[in-house]
Write a protein that holds these residues in place. Sequence first.
Motif, PDB file in Angstrom:
ATOM      1  N   LEU A   1      32.360  43.655  44.205  1.00  0.00           N
ATOM      2  CA  LEU A   1      33.768  43.834  44.564  1.00  0.00           C
ATOM      3  C   LEU A   1      34.611  42.638  44.100  1.00  0.00           C
ATOM      4  O   LEU A   1      34.238  41.490  44.292  1.00  0.00           O
ATOM      5  CB  LEU A   1      33.854  43.949  46.082  1.00  0.00           C
ATOM      6  CG  LEU A   1      34.965  44.807  46.670  1.00  0.00           C
ATOM      7  CD1 LEU A   1      34.774  46.252  46.284  1.00  0.00           C
ATOM      8  CD2 LEU A   1      34.982  44.652  48.172  1.00  0.00           C
ATOM      9  N   VAL A   2      35.752  42.942  43.482  1.00  0.00           N
ATOM     10  CA  VAL A   2      36.751  41.894  43.201  1.00  0.00           C
ATOM     11  C   VAL A   2      38.053  42.327  43.861  1.00  0.00           C
ATOM     12  O   VAL A   2      38.311  43.522  44.032  1.00  0.00           O
ATOM     13  CB  VAL A   2      36.966  41.667  41.688  1.00  0.00           C
ATOM     14  CG1 VAL A   2      35.797  40.970  41.068  1.00  0.00           C
ATOM     15  CG2 VAL A   2      37.261  42.973  40.970  1.00  0.00           C
ATOM     16  N   SER A   3      38.859  41.349  44.247  1.00  0.00           N
ATOM     17  CA  SER A   3      40.089  41.703  44.946  1.00  0.00           C
ATOM     18  C   SER A   3      41.221  40.734  44.603  1.00  0.00           C
ATOM     19  O   SER A   3      40.977  39.605  44.179  1.00  0.00           O
ATOM     20  CB  SER A   3      39.865  41.685  46.454  1.00  0.00           C
ATOM     21  OG  SER A   3      39.495  40.386  46.847  1.00  0.00           O
ATOM     22  N   GLY A   4      42.427  41.209  44.782  1.00  0.00           N
ATOM     23  CA  GLY A   4      43.604  40.361  44.567  1.00  0.00           C
ATOM     24  C   GLY A   4      44.642  40.737  45.593  1.00  0.00           C
ATOM     25  O   GLY A   4      44.806  41.908  45.905  1.00  0.00           O
ATOM     26  N   SER A   5      45.323  39.734  46.150  1.00  0.00           N
ATOM     27  CA  SER A   5      46.351  40.065  47.136  1.00  0.00           C
ATOM     28  C   SER A   5      47.509  39.101  47.021  1.00  0.00           C
ATOM     29  O   SER A   5      47.373  37.986  46.514  1.00  0.00           O
ATOM     30  CB  SER A   5      45.782  40.017  48.548  1.00  0.00           C
ATOM     31  OG  SER A   5      45.550  38.691  48.922  1.00  0.00           O
TER      32      SER A   5
ATOM     33  N   ARG B   1      45.670  38.891  39.796  1.00  0.00           N
ATOM     34  CA  ARG B   1      44.701  38.058  40.516  1.00  0.00           C
ATOM     35  C   ARG B   1      43.314  38.712  40.541  1.00  0.00           C
ATOM     36  O   ARG B   1      42.293  38.031  40.402  1.00  0.00           O
ATOM     37  CB  ARG B   1      45.195  37.805  41.933  1.00  0.00           C
ATOM     38  CG  ARG B   1      46.287  36.768  41.964  1.00  0.00           C
ATOM     39  CD  ARG B   1      46.849  36.573  43.328  1.00  0.00           C
ATOM     40  NE  ARG B   1      47.645  35.362  43.355  1.00  0.00           N
ATOM     41  CZ  ARG B   1      48.242  34.878  44.427  1.00  0.00           C
ATOM     42  NH1 ARG B   1      48.130  35.520  45.569  1.00  0.00           N
ATOM     43  NH2 ARG B   1      48.929  33.777  44.381  1.00  0.00           N
TER      44      ARG B   1
ATOM     45  N   GLN C   1      41.788  38.232  37.236  1.00  0.00           N
ATOM     46  CA  GLN C   1      41.307  36.862  37.070  1.00  0.00           C
ATOM     47  C   GLN C   1      39.909  36.709  37.656  1.00  0.00           C
ATOM     48  O   GLN C   1      39.034  36.078  37.047  1.00  0.00           O
ATOM     49  CB  GLN C   1      42.257  35.919  37.803  1.00  0.00           C
ATOM     50  CG  GLN C   1      43.001  34.961  36.896  1.00  0.00           C
ATOM     51  CD  GLN C   1      44.015  34.205  37.707  1.00  0.00           C
ATOM     52  OE1 GLN C   1      44.965  34.786  38.217  1.00  0.00           O
ATOM     53  NE2 GLN C   1      43.810  32.921  37.855  1.00  0.00           N
ATOM     54  N   GLN C   2      39.697  37.306  38.834  1.00  0.00           N
ATOM     55  CA  GLN C   2      38.365  37.237  39.457  1.00  0.00           C
ATOM     56  C   GLN C   2      37.330  37.934  38.587  1.00  0.00           C
ATOM     57  O   GLN C   2      36.232  37.414  38.387  1.00  0.00           O
ATOM     58  CB  GLN C   2      38.405  37.916  40.834  1.00  0.00           C
ATOM     59  CG  GLN C   2      39.025  37.061  41.919  1.00  0.00           C
ATOM     60  CD  GLN C   2      38.615  37.506  43.301  1.00  0.00           C
ATOM     61  OE1 GLN C   2      38.071  38.596  43.483  1.00  0.00           O
ATOM     62  NE2 GLN C   2      38.871  36.665  44.281  1.00  0.00           N
TER      63      GLN C   2
ATOM     64  N   TYR D   1      47.354  44.560  48.453  1.00  0.00           N
ATOM     65  CA  TYR D   1      45.960  44.158  48.287  1.00  0.00           C
ATOM     66  C   TYR D   1      45.331  45.155  47.330  1.00  0.00           C
ATOM     67  O   TYR D   1      45.403  46.365  47.549  1.00  0.00           O
ATOM     68  CB  TYR D   1      45.270  44.186  49.653  1.00  0.00           C
ATOM     69  CG  TYR D   1      43.803  43.835  49.645  1.00  0.00           C
ATOM     70  CD1 TYR D   1      43.382  42.574  49.256  1.00  0.00           C
ATOM     71  CD2 TYR D   1      42.851  44.752  50.055  1.00  0.00           C
ATOM     72  CE1 TYR D   1      42.047  42.239  49.268  1.00  0.00           C
ATOM     73  CE2 TYR D   1      41.500  44.421  50.074  1.00  0.00           C
ATOM     74  CZ  TYR D   1      41.110  43.165  49.676  1.00  0.00           C
ATOM     75  OH  TYR D   1      39.783  42.832  49.691  1.00  0.00           O
TER      76      TYR D   1
ATOM     77  N   TYR E   1      41.790  46.188  45.218  1.00  0.00           N
ATOM     78  CA  TYR E   1      40.372  45.876  45.099  1.00  0.00           C
ATOM     79  C   TYR E   1      39.649  46.943  44.297  1.00  0.00           C
ATOM     80  O   TYR E   1      40.072  48.090  44.231  1.00  0.00           O
ATOM     81  CB  TYR E   1      39.717  45.670  46.466  1.00  0.00           C
ATOM     82  CG  TYR E   1      39.757  46.860  47.403  1.00  0.00           C
ATOM     83  CD1 TYR E   1      40.935  47.203  48.054  1.00  0.00           C
ATOM     84  CD2 TYR E   1      38.614  47.621  47.661  1.00  0.00           C
ATOM     85  CE1 TYR E   1      40.980  48.275  48.928  1.00  0.00           C
ATOM     86  CE2 TYR E   1      38.648  48.683  48.536  1.00  0.00           C
ATOM     87  CZ  TYR E   1      39.833  49.013  49.158  1.00  0.00           C
ATOM     88  OH  TYR E   1      39.886  50.068  50.026  1.00  0.00           O
ATOM     89  N   GLY E   2      38.592  46.529  43.648  1.00  0.00           N
ATOM     90  CA  GLY E   2      37.832  47.449  42.817  1.00  0.00           C
ATOM     91  C   GLY E   2      36.491  46.815  42.473  1.00  0.00           C
ATOM     92  O   GLY E   2      36.185  45.709  42.902  1.00  0.00           O
ATOM     93  N   THR E   3      35.683  47.538  41.700  1.00  0.00           N
ATOM     94  CA  THR E   3      34.375  47.017  41.328  1.00  0.00           C
ATOM     95  C   THR E   3      34.419  46.540  39.882  1.00  0.00           C
ATOM     96  O   THR E   3      34.816  47.290  38.989  1.00  0.00           O
ATOM     97  CB  THR E   3      33.303  48.113  41.479  1.00  0.00           C
ATOM     98  OG1 THR E   3      33.358  48.591  42.819  1.00  0.00           O
ATOM     99  CG2 THR E   3      31.921  47.562  41.196  1.00  0.00           C
TER     100      THR E   3
END
Lengths: 148, 109, 272
Positions: free
Chosen positions: B20-24, B64, B67-68, B95, B97-99
């Motif tokens: 999982l990667v996420s950006g908020s 973001r 970037q992750q 927020y 998020y995805g894989t």
Amino acid sequence: MDLLLFFLLLVLTFCSGSIIEKNHFKKIIKREKALLRSPMVNFGVKKWSSKRKVIDTKLVYGEAVISADYFKCFVAGLKNLFGGRMTSFESVMDRARREAILRMRESAIGSHLILNVKVESIMINDPKNPQSVPQCAVMAYGTAVTYE
Amino acid sequence: MIMTNIETIPGMKIVGQYGLVSGSTVRAKNAILDFGAGLKNVVGGELKSYTELLIQARQEAISRMQQQAQTLGANAIVNVRFATSAITAGAAEVYAYGTAVKAQTITGA
Amino acid sequence: MSKNNQDSLEARYIAMIENNVNVSKSSDLKEFFILVAGIIGFCIILFFSADILSGVFINNMSDKTQAKIENLMSLSVIPMDLNSMADKKYAEQLDFLNKQKLIIKKSNPKLQGKSRFDIFVYPSDELNAFVIPNGTIYFTRGMLNTIKNKQALTFVLAHEMGHYANRDHLKGYSRQIIAGVVLSILTSGQSDSLTSFVQNLGMFNSLSYSRNQERNADLFANSVVLKLYGNNESAIKFMQLIDNKQNIPQFIHYFSTHPAPSERIDLLKHNK
């Protein structure tokens, strides 16, 4: 007198808030590093489980409620006048989400994979009262799969 | 970076997943635009300044998240989802998020 | 997959965790100071620009407008008839002051056809005189007891009428209103503590403004006295009397609404 109290409150909440936040982030990073090898994805099982036999499947959850401090609220209130990124609330939301996800992952220790992870968040403070401190409630859930 | 909100990337094969990667982000508009939006509420119609705010917040959250994914060495994010919450009046919280996955184009038959 | 590859993937995970992109790098404290400085700067600019505008308006408005505004405001000011309570021994002085009042009023175009400038005795033993927004002038009992010199009394009367002629009372009101509006914008009418803080800050500025007004009123009174008597020696003596009575260290005068008496004496001496 009133004013002195106000400043004292700002200084006090800034100190306590930043100490709590620092410690929390330290803990989160430590726990995330420990869980490095337990993978987690947010899509279904179709492609990933076909080759190995599944022996256990269960739903796992993690919840966390994190509140912002008085100082952060004050800064955010000022920022609302000028516009732009509200940096003081970003860390609150980030802490709440990571904490919830971590609790979910910790409850799935022993499983090989967590599938279809979803993250839901709600604000449980009173939105009509502008003085109330934001309280962010996050719930993360997914399916933990254990292979043979 | 390829992003989809389905579990696969059509025409490509997923060869590895990174989790999982996420950006908020939390963003707000300035007080003058808030006031203008309040006036616009009376007659209705599109609140352009708030639409713009949502676009900015969404772009920042996505960048973001990307970037992750880049840090992990992924070249695609599948099953992207968005969540929003009302943190305070006049502020947008997005927020994403995805894989993060590594995908390859399918070559030949 | 080799072990080396696995390690580098783990290093990338750690990099992602430690270099958290979802939280901005700037600290809250820095942001706080920038925002507070920005807001204070904005309010100061707003306050001064509104103040200059209102000053220009008050100086240039017609006498009719002034009368209208005064009628609106003096509704709340009920002129007390204190003379009935006062001693008969001030009657002579009051008669004199009323006569001088008419002379001053006639000689100055700024005072034509406005207030009646009623003069009353205020029951206090302090050495003071003041004018209220509808033009009514009060002399304290202490003032009338101490000052028997006619030129000095004329000077005090002219000083108070000078305030009125310069529309100082309206300027003071406009300042208060502007400050109130700016503060209510700033706090959206919520934070009382912030309001009181900014009000305290504003005090210094309004004091120096008031001292400037006192200086102008002194100049006005001086010109009246010079016109009527040809000299201003008694007025200077009166100021020296105040100087002796007050006997306050010099630096305190920064906090006072009036300029230091020695400063006022210099002003009178230089404008003979």
